[in-house]
Structure formats: C-alpha cells, structure tokens
Design a protein around this motif. Structure first.
Motif: not given
Lengths: 353, 274
Positions: A153-157, A175-180, B23-27
């Motif tokens: 699941n993509p995450t910031w870190m 697994g980084f999101n593409d928002r940075t 809260a963050a919407s971490a799934v």
C-alpha cells in the motif's frame, strides 16, 4: 516585495533555535587533546562485528537537494516530467512538501537542506535500524530477513529492508506514494519508484551514502547520487513541528518569471566588483558555513551556493538581485563588501573571503 | 487477525468519532501480520504472551516490541482514580468542561499538531487503535508512535545526562530514563503547555508539568505504565494513573499523517442551537 526575494524554497536558511542538550558532550566519542571529536578515528562496531552507524548526522547534499537529476542527460527524462519541473519552478515551488506540511517521502537523505531534514539520528539494533528526523518523522529499516512486498500500500515514507554487504549497509525501499518531489526543483516520481541506499561509515566522523533511484516510467535509467553526512558531536536534534509554523505559502505569490519582467540593466563595471567568494557570518548551526560564489560570464552575473549549481542572477537594482534558487542577494556597499542572502526568515550576512 | 481489524478500523474511523477526524487515512498496510522471529510461541504458533520477560545482553528487561493500550485511557487518563485523587484547579476544571461542549475544537490534534506526553502513549480508542513501538539500546530508548495526526517519536536518554536546566518549550518535552530494578523510569519536562494529557476529557497540561512514566514489563505480552502527572499550575497535587499495555504480537505500526487541518472547518459547530 518580490516573491523571489522572500522565500520560495523552505530550503535553507532555517532559523537557529536555542535549544537544549545542544552543548551536552556526547558520550563515547573519541576526542583529540583539545576535546574536539577525532573524526578520523576508526568507525565503531557493534558487538556482532558490524559497523555501528548509530549517531546524529548532519547531511550534506547541496547539489542533489536542488536537482536530483543533475547528472542525467535531458533525454533521460520523460518530456511530461521536464514540463512539470518547469511549471513547479515557475510557480516558485509553492507545492513543495514543507509548504503543505507533508513528509519529504523518499527525499530525506538527498533533500538534506530542507527544514526538518537537516539532520538524522540513526539508532542501530541487530534486527532493526531506525532513522529519526527533526520533523518527527521516522523510518524503520528491517534487517530481520523479511522481503519487500511486491504490491505494498503506497505510503509517504515507504517500506525499507536492509542487509549488510561487507561493511556497507544496503537499504532497499519501495511502496512510496507519488505525491512527493525528489528535489526542490520538483522532479516527480511514480509509485513504481525503487530506492537503494548504500551507507558506509568511512571513519568515526563521516558517513558516505550512495542513493540509487529507479523509476522507469519517468527516468530512462536508474542513476546514483552521492551524499555525505558528518557526525554531529555534542548536540541534539530540535523538535520541528511544521503545522505550528507559517507554511510560507502566503509569501509565494507571483511567478518566477516576474523577476525577468522587472529586470534592470546594470553596467559590467559594477557587476565585476561583486565577483568573489562569500562566507556566511556567523555560520549558524551548520558544521560547515554556507558559501556563495559570484561569477561574471559574458557580462552576466551568476551565483552558486554550496555547489547547488550556477544560476543567473536577475537585477532589480544596482545592488539587489533575485534568482538564487528563489532567494534574493543584496550586495553591501562600502566597507569590506559582503552580501546578504535574503530569505523569508531574515537577511543572512556573508562576508567576502 | 489483529492487523486486519486495525486496518479496517482505519477505514471506518472517520465516521466514528468526529474529534479525531483529522486522522490520516492509512488503510491496510504491510507487515501487519509478519511473524516476528526469536520469540517463544505456543504449539499453535502464537506468541506465548505469558512467557518470561526477555532481557538484553546487559541483563535489563527488554521492553522492545509493539504495544497497545487496550484500557480506554485515551478517553480519560484518570478514569480509575478515586474521588479526590485527581483534583484540578478551577481553570482546568472549566476547560475540561468546555471541551465536552465545544466538540473539542480546541484540541491541538485537530490542527494536526502532535499529542503531548502522556497522551501519545494512550493508543487511541478501541475503534481506532494507535500502538507504539519501543526500540531499546543500552543508552537510548526510542519510542515510535502512530497517532491520529502525524507519526512521531520520543528519545529517552539513558546515558546519565540530567534534564537541561533551561528547556526550550516543546510538544513532546525532553526525556531521561534510568533503571530502578526492573522498571524503566522516564522523567519528562520542558513542555510548551499546549498539549493535552488525554483525549476525551482533554485534561490540560502546562509548561510546569513534569511527567514520570514507570515502564514495567511483567511478561512477554504485558507491560504496566504508571504515569504520574506533577503539574502544580493545573492540578492541586500530583496524580498517578496505571495504564496496562498489551503486546501487539506479529504486527507493526501503520504510517499515519495528517494533512493540513482539513477537518478543522467541520468542527466549528460550537454555536449550534441546543
């Protein structure tokens, strides 16, 4: 006031804070007779014989912090990505992560001059290494043998696993999101980005880091950038909470090209007087003071700070210029000269070397 | 599985309690069901939660692991106290009352700001649990936190340094620790006075607060945290709450980030008619 004179990147000249434990002697550091850290002492090792990377590190990455793709050929970058970088520059970088108080994502190591990311604390245990940042974000690097998942699941870190290759810690992340953005210029990445970092503690005081980025949807080939870190002795990180500060967005009005519209012509004789090397006075919290190089080529003035790359300076008067990565430059008249680098947080004085 | 439940709760929690909508919407994240190596297990493969407390090579109890408060102290840290044990000064009492009537709109976490100490330990509600993780070395213990705003961490120095004499105010304070027998005693001060002690009640904290947390790992699966709040600007006398936390076996933290106060506007309904 012109946007470019005031802010733009949250880069850079963050205000030094008086804080605690900033002068507490770090235990366990080899010292020379004058009490200073002996940087060239051997790198320490953990009881299991691995190099111990633990400690508080000042990251140094001026060139790639601004432009992670500085060593790539233009044709290695997808046209849409190049256009996006141009647009982000024209928009004064107002969607850089710090402006919106979101994490830097994969950029913590390379974007070493972003506020909240100047330092990192490494805490090493046999199965887990953690990296702590002043902006209160952290990374966990698992060394317990687990593998990266194929569709996280993509995450910031991102997700990180590590292993030892001799005395080098190899960290692989996915697994980084593409928002940075990968840098201040705004180079994008996709969720397919894979990052490999190689950490080698050369001696007690220095850490060499190679970061390899692979994102075939944007960049034709993987490439590697080198970052340094120096152990910060007798000090500590300062809590930095982005959400309680002004994010700076209110200063980011207009366009980068506005400076060009108001450019004035300054005689070559005057510009020639500004050529030289300028050193930050006093050097704030950094181990190494900032250095600005002013050069003159074909009658045009250029600036470079800390090796980030030469950029043309745009005159708004005989003494005031825009264009230093969004910062302003004002040359001090009389005396021994010198200049101010102008940032939203204030004017920073540099003395002529 | 615990991990899947937590993942599910992250998805629904926005509907559950308005106050922490930011809260963050971490799934569902990864590695929530990763089988952690090197721990004693029962024949069915589960971590043996009543096996003895592990120890580090220097003989100290090893507090490392992912922990979750299952006791509802998130709502009110003082919930188990007898009348008179938690005595607020009048302004503090008024603030707690006000928090109940204004939809918690003054809660710093609604503005994506960090929780303070001890609130950050209290793990969220049952519907939206936020565990923390202990990473222990001989001279430094790091506490990594999921929160209902941004992830955060605390450093607890065990290298013998004293608390600084003059502390720059901060959200999470400055923490030093020492071992008293098998109990890790962490003292924290240097707060900015803006954080709350807990969530539901919103007990206030001032810049005079000194928080002592006593961590005792009873066995692999269970740890007690005795939390003492000594804050003479808000409370008549120091008060102590006992917060048991449970090991979240074979699981880990989920990334949590809060994006730009996006829910604050929805919270400002304090003027609505009764």
């Amino acid at each position: 006031m012109k946007a470019s004179l005031i802010a733009v990147m949250t880069v850079a000249l963050s205000v030094p804070l008086a804080a605690q434990w900033l002068n507490h002697p770090t235990p366990g550091i080899p010292r020379t007779p004058d009490g200073k850290m002996n940087r060239s002492a051997p790198a320490p090792r953990t009881p299991d014989g691995k190099p111990d990377l633990s400690g508080l590190w000042n990251k140094i990455s001026p060139k790639y912090s601004r432009n992670i793709a500085a060593d790539l050929k233009p044709e290695d970058i997808q046209p849409w990505a190049k256009a996006l970088v141009e647009q982000r520059t024209e928009d004064l970088g107002r969607d850089y992560m710090n402006i919106h108080c979101v994490p830097l994502g994969p950029g913590y190591v390379t974007a070493a001059d972003s506020t909240g990311a100047e330092m990192m604390k490494i805490v090493q245990t046999p199965g887990l290494i953690i990296m702590l940042n002043p902006d209160l974000t952290y990374r966990q690097i698992f060394l317990d043998g687990r593998a990266l998942e194929s569709a996280p699941n993509p995450t910031w870190m991102g997700y990180s696993v590590g292993h030892w290759d001799g005395d080098t810690l190899v960290v692989e992340s996915f697994g980084f999101n593409d928002r940075t953005w990968l840098d201040h210029d705004g180079h994008p990445h996709t969720e397919a980005l894979r990052m490999t970092e190689r950490y080698r503690r050369r001696n007690f005081g220095s850490l060499e880091i190679e970061v390899t980025l692979s994102d075939p949807a944007v960049y034709a080939r993987p490439w590697t950038v080198a970052v340094k870190a120096e152990l910060a002795a007798d000090t500590e990180m300062i809590e930095w909470v982005c959400n309680e500060n002004s994010h700076g967005a209110e200063h980011l009005v207009g366009k980068a090209s506005d400076d060009r519209k108001d450019e004035v012509r300054v005689g070559a004789g005057i510009l020639a007087k500004y050529v030289g090397t300028y050193v930050e006075q006093p050097p704030l919290w950094r181990t190494v003071p900032r250095v600005v190089e002013i050069t003159l080529t074909d009658g045009k003035l250029f600036g470079d700070m800390d090796g980030r790359g030469k950029v043309p300076l745009i005159a708004s008067s005989e003494t005031a210029f825009a264009g230093l990565y969004g910062l302003g430059v004002e040359f001090i008249q009389g005396g021994s000269g010198g200049l101010f680098v102008k940032h939203v947080s204030g004017n920073y004085r540099f003395a002529r070397k | 599985m615990a991990g899947q439940n937590r993942a599910w709760s992250h998805q629904v929690k926005l509907c559950v309690i308005a106050v922490l909508c930011c809260a963050a919407s971490a799934v569902h994240a990864q590695w929530l069901n990763y089988r952690i190596p090197g721990v004693p297990r029962t024949p069915d493969g589960k971590v043996n939660l009543t096996a003895p407390t592990p120890r580090t090579t220097d003989g100290k109890p090893d507090l490392s692991g992912t922990w979750l408060d299952g006791g509802g102290y998130f709502g009110n840290l003082g919930k188990d106290l007898k009348p008179g044990e938690l005595q607020m000064l009048p302004w503090a009492e008024a603030q707690v009352k006000e928090n109940q009537t204004n939809l918690h709109k003054n809660d710093p976490m609604v503005g994506c700001l960090p929780p303070g100490v001890p609130r950050v330990n209290l793990g969220g509600s049952r519907g939206m649990p936020h565990p923390f993780k202990v990473v222990q070395t001989p001279t430094l213990v790091v506490l990594l936190y999921e929160t209902s705003t941004n992830q955060t961490f605390r450093q607890v120095f065990l290298d013998g340094r004293p608390l600084p004499a003059d502390m720059q105010p901060s959200w999470l304070g400055y923490s030093i620790g020492r071992w008293e027998g098998d109990t890790l005693v962490v003292t924290t001060a240097g707060f900015n006075g803006r954080a709350w002690v807990d969530t539901g009640s919103g007990h206030p904290q001032t810049d005079a607060a000194r928080v002592t947390e006593r961590f005792t790992r009873r066995d692999i699966g269970h740890m007690d945290i005795d939390i003492t709040i000594d804050d003479p600007k808000a409370y008549v006398k120091p008060w102590t709450a006992k917060v048991p936390v449970n090991l979240l076996a074979d699981s880990d933290l989920i990334e949590t980030f809060c994006e730009n106060e996006r829910d604050l506007g929805r919270m400002d309904r304090s003027t609505r008619k009764p």
